[in-house]
Design a protein around this motif. Sequence first.
Motif, PDB file in Angstrom:
ATOM      1  N   ALA A  74       0.786  -1.435  -0.055  1.00 22.42           N
ATOM      2  CA  ALA A  74       0.014   0.063   0.209  1.00 22.42           C
ATOM      3  C   ALA A  74       0.889   1.245   0.042  1.00 22.42           C
ATOM      4  O   ALA A  74       1.907   1.258   0.482  1.00 22.42           O
ATOM      5  CB  ALA A  74      -0.814  -0.205   1.166  1.00 22.42           C
ATOM      6  N   ASP A  75       0.514   2.325  -0.709  1.00 23.36           N
ATOM      7  CA  ASP A  75       1.165   3.568  -0.751  1.00 23.36           C
ATOM      8  C   ASP A  75       1.331   4.173   0.741  1.00 23.36           C
ATOM      9  O   ASP A  75       0.137   4.191   1.444  1.00 23.36           O
ATOM     10  CB  ASP A  75       0.497   4.437  -1.567  1.00 23.36           C
ATOM     11  N   GLN A  76       2.272   4.634   0.993  1.00 20.33           N
ATOM     12  CA  GLN A  76       2.536   5.264   2.302  1.00 20.33           C
ATOM     13  C   GLN A  76       1.840   6.251   2.608  1.00 20.33           C
ATOM     14  O   GLN A  76       1.477   6.515   3.704  1.00 20.33           O
ATOM     15  CB  GLN A  76       4.129   5.762   2.350  1.00 20.33           C
ATOM     16  N   ASN A  77       1.305   7.226   1.602  1.00 24.73           N
ATOM     17  CA  ASN A  77       0.229   8.178   1.947  1.00 24.73           C
ATOM     18  C   ASN A  77      -1.001   7.898   1.590  1.00 24.73           C
ATOM     19  O   ASN A  77      -1.792   8.738   1.517  1.00 24.73           O
ATOM     20  CB  ASN A  77       0.762   9.590   0.978  1.00 24.73           C
ATOM     21  N   GLY A  78      -1.564   6.699   1.364  1.00 26.05           N
ATOM     22  CA  GLY A  78      -2.659   6.181   0.997  1.00 26.05           C
ATOM     23  C   GLY A  78      -3.591   6.317   2.420  1.00 26.05           C
ATOM     24  O   GLY A  78      -3.208   6.270   3.363  1.00 26.05           O
ATOM     25  N   GLY A 109       0.916  -0.553  10.359  1.00 23.12           N
ATOM     26  CA  GLY A 109       1.380  -0.630   8.970  1.00 23.12           C
ATOM     27  C   GLY A 109       0.876  -1.945   8.163  1.00 23.12           C
ATOM     28  O   GLY A 109       1.501  -2.311   7.258  1.00 23.12           O
ATOM     29  N   PHE A 110      -0.093  -2.532   8.745  1.00 23.88           N
ATOM     30  CA  PHE A 110      -0.643  -3.726   7.611  1.00 23.88           C
ATOM     31  C   PHE A 110      -2.238  -3.618   8.178  1.00 23.88           C
ATOM     32  O   PHE A 110      -2.575  -3.072   9.038  1.00 23.88           O
ATOM     33  CB  PHE A 110       0.118  -4.902   8.272  1.00 23.88           C
ATOM     34  N   MET A 111      -2.581  -4.443   7.177  1.00 30.88           N
ATOM     35  CA  MET A 111      -4.108  -4.884   7.476  1.00 30.88           C
ATOM     36  C   MET A 111      -4.524  -6.389   7.138  1.00 30.88           C
ATOM     37  O   MET A 111      -3.776  -6.534   5.997  1.00 30.88           O
ATOM     38  CB  MET A 111      -5.218  -4.041   6.645  1.00 30.88           C
ATOM     39  N   ILE A 112      -4.877  -6.900   7.583  1.00 30.97           N
ATOM     40  CA  ILE A 112      -5.359  -8.358   7.147  1.00 30.97           C
ATOM     41  C   ILE A 112      -6.967  -8.685   6.526  1.00 30.97           C
ATOM     42  O   ILE A 112      -7.653  -7.941   7.243  1.00 30.97           O
ATOM     43  CB  ILE A 112      -5.032  -9.174   8.387  1.00 30.97           C
TER      44      ILE A 112
END
Length: 133
Positions: free
Chosen positions: A59-63, A72-75
């Motif tokens: 994922a984009d850092q600024n998204g 810093g993650f999504m499952i």
Amino acid sequence: MARITGIGGVFIKARGGAKELAEWYRDCLGLELADFGGAVLKWPEDKAGDGGLTVWAAADQNGTWFDPSTSGFMINYRVDDMDGMVAQLTAAGIPILKGPDAHENGRFAWIMDPEGNKVELWEPAPWDEKNKG
């Protein structure tokens, strides 16, 4: 060249108690915990017609995809009954951030776990031979 062939496990470092976090996933999302305190999800037990698959993406850092979480993650967890899952979560007092939304590859809804991690729930679309692969 050697390559990655799949996800071998997902490990979350709890900010609070690991046992309590695992129990939340058991009680709220139906994750069957084994004696060691974690879960083993077996693709042959998944009834979706896609044969089981795991999506990986950076994922984009600024998204804003993971918002409102600061993790810093999504499952993304596959579910077998989105309507039943949403009803179960709502009855437990867990807010649905968004969804269920229908997309070409299934239905999605989003919640937060008790430690502030955004969780994406996915009920795969019905698959046929032209959709595989």
